[in-house]
Design a protein around this motif. Structure first.
Motif, PDB file in Angstrom:
ATOM      1  N   VAL A 160      32.846  33.085  23.176  1.00 40.17           N
ATOM      2  CA  VAL A 160      33.785  33.999  23.815  1.00 40.17           C
ATOM      3  C   VAL A 160      33.581  33.913  25.327  1.00 40.17           C
ATOM      4  N   ALA A 161      34.688  33.745  26.049  1.00 43.91           N
ATOM      5  CA  ALA A 161      34.619  33.687  27.520  1.00 43.91           C
ATOM      6  C   ALA A 161      34.856  35.092  28.061  1.00 43.91           C
ATOM      7  N   VAL A 162      33.822  35.671  28.675  1.00 41.85           N
ATOM      8  CA  VAL A 162      33.961  37.012  29.241  1.00 41.85           C
ATOM      9  C   VAL A 162      34.172  36.866  30.739  1.00 41.85           C
ATOM     10  N   ILE A 163      35.373  37.208  31.191  1.00 46.13           N
ATOM     11  CA  ILE A 163      35.798  36.844  32.542  1.00 46.13           C
ATOM     12  C   ILE A 163      35.891  38.071  33.431  1.00 46.13           C
ATOM     13  N   ALA A 164      35.265  37.989  34.600  1.00 44.55           N
ATOM     14  CA  ALA A 164      35.380  39.054  35.593  1.00 44.55           C
ATOM     15  C   ALA A 164      36.804  39.054  36.129  1.00 44.55           C
ATOM     16  N   GLY A 165      37.530  40.138  35.914  1.00 43.51           N
ATOM     17  CA  GLY A 165      38.904  40.217  36.385  1.00 43.51           C
ATOM     18  C   GLY A 165      38.963  40.497  37.869  1.00 43.51           C
ATOM     19  N   PHE A 166      40.176  40.509  38.432  1.00 46.90           N
ATOM     20  CA  PHE A 166      40.380  41.066  39.772  1.00 46.90           C
ATOM     21  C   PHE A 166      39.898  40.128  40.871  1.00 46.90           C
ATOM     22  N   GLN A 167      39.272  38.998  40.479  1.00 39.83           N
ATOM     23  CA  GLN A 167      38.668  38.155  41.509  1.00 39.83           C
ATOM     24  C   GLN A 167      39.002  36.687  41.340  1.00 39.83           C
ATOM     25  N   GLY A 168      39.067  36.010  42.467  1.00 39.78           N
ATOM     26  CA  GLY A 168      39.210  34.574  42.463  1.00 39.78           C
ATOM     27  C   GLY A 168      38.332  34.011  43.559  1.00 39.78           C
ATOM     28  N   VAL A 169      38.502  32.713  43.804  1.00 37.80           N
ATOM     29  CA  VAL A 169      37.732  32.084  44.873  1.00 37.80           C
ATOM     30  C   VAL A 169      38.725  31.284  45.715  1.00 37.80           C
ATOM     31  N   THR A 170      38.567  31.353  47.028  1.00 39.57           N
ATOM     32  CA  THR A 170      39.482  30.617  47.898  1.00 39.57           C
ATOM     33  C   THR A 170      39.091  29.146  47.901  1.00 39.57           C
ATOM     34  N   ARG A 171      39.961  28.307  48.455  1.00 35.99           N
ATOM     35  CA  ARG A 171      39.668  26.876  48.437  1.00 35.99           C
ATOM     36  C   ARG A 171      38.449  26.540  49.295  1.00 35.99           C
ATOM     37  N   ASP A 172      38.091  27.446  50.241  1.00 36.10           N
ATOM     38  CA  ASP A 172      36.849  27.190  50.987  1.00 36.10           C
ATOM     39  C   ASP A 172      35.671  28.015  50.460  1.00 36.10           C
ATOM     40  N   GLY A 173      35.779  28.450  49.186  1.00 32.26           N
ATOM     41  CA  GLY A 173      34.587  28.963  48.513  1.00 32.26           C
ATOM     42  C   GLY A 173      34.228  30.414  48.778  1.00 32.26           C
ATOM     43  N   ARG A 174      35.161  31.194  49.284  1.00 35.18           N
ATOM     44  CA  ARG A 174      34.886  32.623  49.471  1.00 35.18           C
ATOM     45  C   ARG A 174      35.473  33.416  48.312  1.00 35.18           C
ATOM     46  N   ILE A 175      34.880  34.590  48.049  1.00 27.15           N
ATOM     47  CA  ILE A 175      35.400  35.470  47.005  1.00 27.15           C
ATOM     48  C   ILE A 175      36.650  36.174  47.525  1.00 27.15           C
ATOM     49  N   ALA A 176      37.702  36.212  46.720  1.00 25.74           N
ATOM     50  CA  ALA A 176      38.927  36.930  47.095  1.00 25.74           C
ATOM     51  C   ALA A 176      39.324  37.842  45.941  1.00 25.74           C
ATOM     52  N   THR A 177      39.676  39.088  46.240  1.00 20.95           N
ATOM     53  CA  THR A 177      40.133  39.980  45.169  1.00 20.95           C
ATOM     54  C   THR A 177      41.652  40.089  45.202  1.00 20.95           C
TER      55      THR A 177
END
Lengths: 416, 416
Positions: A135-152
């Motif tokens: 089962v893949a438990v995925i943190a919602g609300f967040q992604g990562v930008t193309r330069d590796g920073r966290i983005a909500t």
């Protein structure tokens, strides 16, 4: 093997007991033969705690840009915690699972920190893990930008995460578990005869969502519609051993056999009406007013212009969100010398009531039924606006419940 | 341009007011012309809250492996929050800054989740950012495994993160800010004449750390010694405008001009003494006892064997950590048929007192001074152990303070 995405909001994972309840719901879908990805929000209250800290850290700011990228770093930690805890809980129930942060999948987002949009979700890693029965438990609300920073993704963004994941892994459906058991013909707190809809079209759901029925985030419905992902809204609050209900499926209009002219009655008390008196009646006036508001990012909803009988001037009425009202008045006042109106007034005691249904496209008489039902109850209509599948009226807020019940009955929604 | 690493522990970043204080300390070093990387721990209390949750999520575990990788996901969120908040705070003070998670640098760790070791710290990204004048605010305690999972370094691991970063960016020094203002000749709570050392060698610090002077985590000192990174211990608890003191520098022995025979007196009350009576006096007995303990991961510290005068049997005394005492007794009891001793007893009312100094290598008479000072005060020595730069004695716990003060005076540490 069919893939299923399940999403649980903050109240559904508010404490360890509720996380275990979520674990049981996930385990049941695994037992039913699905490959499951679960998207989770932060534990209820956590995001607010984190946001308060970022406000505090930013309190010394004077004339500086908000540090939105660091806001995202702080706030995204909430979903990380839930994802780890649910993965542990599932394993302890004997269900293989692991957590995935936005940067691990990756969920690639643009760099509009705090309200980022998802650009791409390469799904190879997820699918590989799910194919192994994990089962893949995925943190919602967040992604990562193309330069590796966290983005909500902004408030409610976990719904959007869930739909994006469902599209990426080609899931048969995205089940959004929340604290209500489906989408109703109207607010059951106002009309006890409100009925749960078994299905509703994307377009109708979009109108419902934008009109204050806060079941699904608008962007998630738009994305589901674009990617044609069936979304089901259902309740996570079931007792151990009890199955959740069928909820409401949000899907393409074509898949809804039983057509209705009107599917629901929505209302919003978040509007304020602004009236400009004695506007000069010449071209460019509207453009001057709404241009100034748009420049200040004030969203204008309904607009009506009326000519005074006795003079060469007109009155203009429009609605904005209540929290924007004071600012909107400031903006038009500042433009008064240029626009040349006589007076401006704000009325916050208004409500917008709307009837929504894709059937309107092909049926006439919907407006007539609405206005007739309201007139019969003595409800005065201040402003009217329409779209292809919606008619909205602005009324005195005191009549909200009366109007909602009258319309609910007038379109036969009591007897669905 | 010289690079400097600063590290702040949980109590130094316990709330927003303290984070602002940290911000001012960082800003002062930037103003002094340093390129700064700051390593932060989780806000005091946060890690415990997160650990309690993971315990709860794991509570249903019965005979299952602990989900250490998910524990790391949950717990690492604490440092993420602090890093984001400090970066925001610095920017709001006008100091360019950004946060770095373990996976962003990356700090590559092995997959021994919960107690991972750092394998490598590619420093190009950090150095590039620091060269641009941006303070790098780094989440301590965490790394990323080669397959992209979050791994934590174990309690106190942020010290190790800081030293590893200092080595990677070739910093002139790694400043560890904590709640004490340096390393003392002994515990000032016991001996008010304790003096702060301006310098101490890595080896001495290692003995101090492993003997209960909890200023620096042992692994961080080992790493500093291996990479020859000067470490400074100093207090973060300074008022606005006030400069922190000079603290204590932990460095290579060669860089300490003023040589002392003994640098400090340490003590530990965490020991328990286990005595086995009536051991058969033949080869293989020690191996049987300590083999069984080692197999169960029980760390044995001091060992002494004595022959009874009247029989062909011997007694064996050894010390273990207090929390391992009951388990150690169980293990030797289980091996009793094989080993063949007569009785086992535990004494938890013991303390280990040690004198430490690199000068011992070249000076004789250190032990004589120790034993003389203790005898003069009537302190009975139960067990003795020595290393190249340390002499430890096990005594009745009631005499701890008396012994520490006597030794502190005997080696002239009062007059440093």
């Amino acid at each position: 093997m069919s893939r299923l995405v399940m999403k649980f909001g903050g109240t559904s994972v508010a404490d360890l007991e509720r996380i275990r309840r979520v674990g049981r719901l996930v385990a049941a879908e695994v037992a039913a033969g699905h490959q499951v990805a679960v998207v989770v929000s932060a534990m209820s209250g956590k995001t607010n705690e984190l946001v308060a800290w970022t406000d505090g850290a930013g309190a010394a700011a004077q004339g500086l840009e908000p540090s939105d990228d660091e806001y995202d770093v702080v706030v995204a930690s909430g979903e990380q915690v839930t994802a780890g805890l649910l993965a542990m809980t599932l394993r302890n129930m004997g269900v293989p699972a692991r957590s995935w942060m936005g940067w691990q999948i990756p969920i690639i987002a643009d760099d509009a920190h705090g309200r980022a949009r998802i650009d791409d979700v390469p799904s190879e890693n997820l699918i590989e893990a799910m194919d192994k029965g994990q089962v893949a438990v995925i943190a919602g609300f967040q992604g990562v930008t193309r330069d590796g920073r966290i983005a909500t993704l902004g408030r409610g963004g976990s719904d959007t995460s869930a739909v994006a994941i469902a599209a990426a892994v080609k899931a048969i459906r995205c089940d959004i578990y929340t604290d209500v058991d489906g989408v109703y013909t109207t607010d059951p707190r106002i009309e006890s005869k409100a009925r749960k809809l078994s299905k509703i079209s994307y377009e109708e759901m979009l109108e419902m969502a934008s009109l204050g029925a806060k079941v699904l985030q608008t962007r998630s419905v738009e994305l589901a519609m674009a990617k044609n992902v069936p979304v089901r809204v259902l309740s996570s609050f079931v007792e151990p051993g009890e199955a959740p209900g069928q909820g409401t499926i949000v899907c393409d209009e074509e898949e809804i056999m039983e057509k209705r002219i009107v599917s629901g009655v929505a209302y919003s008390r978040d509007e304020a009406k602004i009236t400009l008196y004695g506007l000069p009646d010449h071209p460019g006036v509207s453009s001057a007013i709404f241009g100034a508001l748009a420049d200040a990012n004030v969203n204008v909803d309904m607009i009506v212009q009326s000519h005074a009988r006795t003079a060469d001037t007109a009155n203009m009425e429009f609605t904005v969100g209540k929290r924007d009202a004071a600012r909107a008045v400031e903006i038009v006042r500042a433009a008064q010398p240029k626009i040349g109106f006589e007076d401006v007034k704000v009325n916050e005691d208004v409500a917008k009531v709307s009837v929504i249904g894709v059937g309107m496209r092909s049926h006439t008489g919907v407006a007539k039924t609405m206005f007739g039902a309201l007139a019969e109850k003595g409800v005065n209509i201040q402003v009217i606006s329409t779209s292809e599948i919606k008619i909205s009226v602005l009324i005195d807020a005191a009549y909200t419940e009366l109007a909602v019940r009258a319309l609910h009955a007038a379109y036969g929604l009591d007897q669905l």
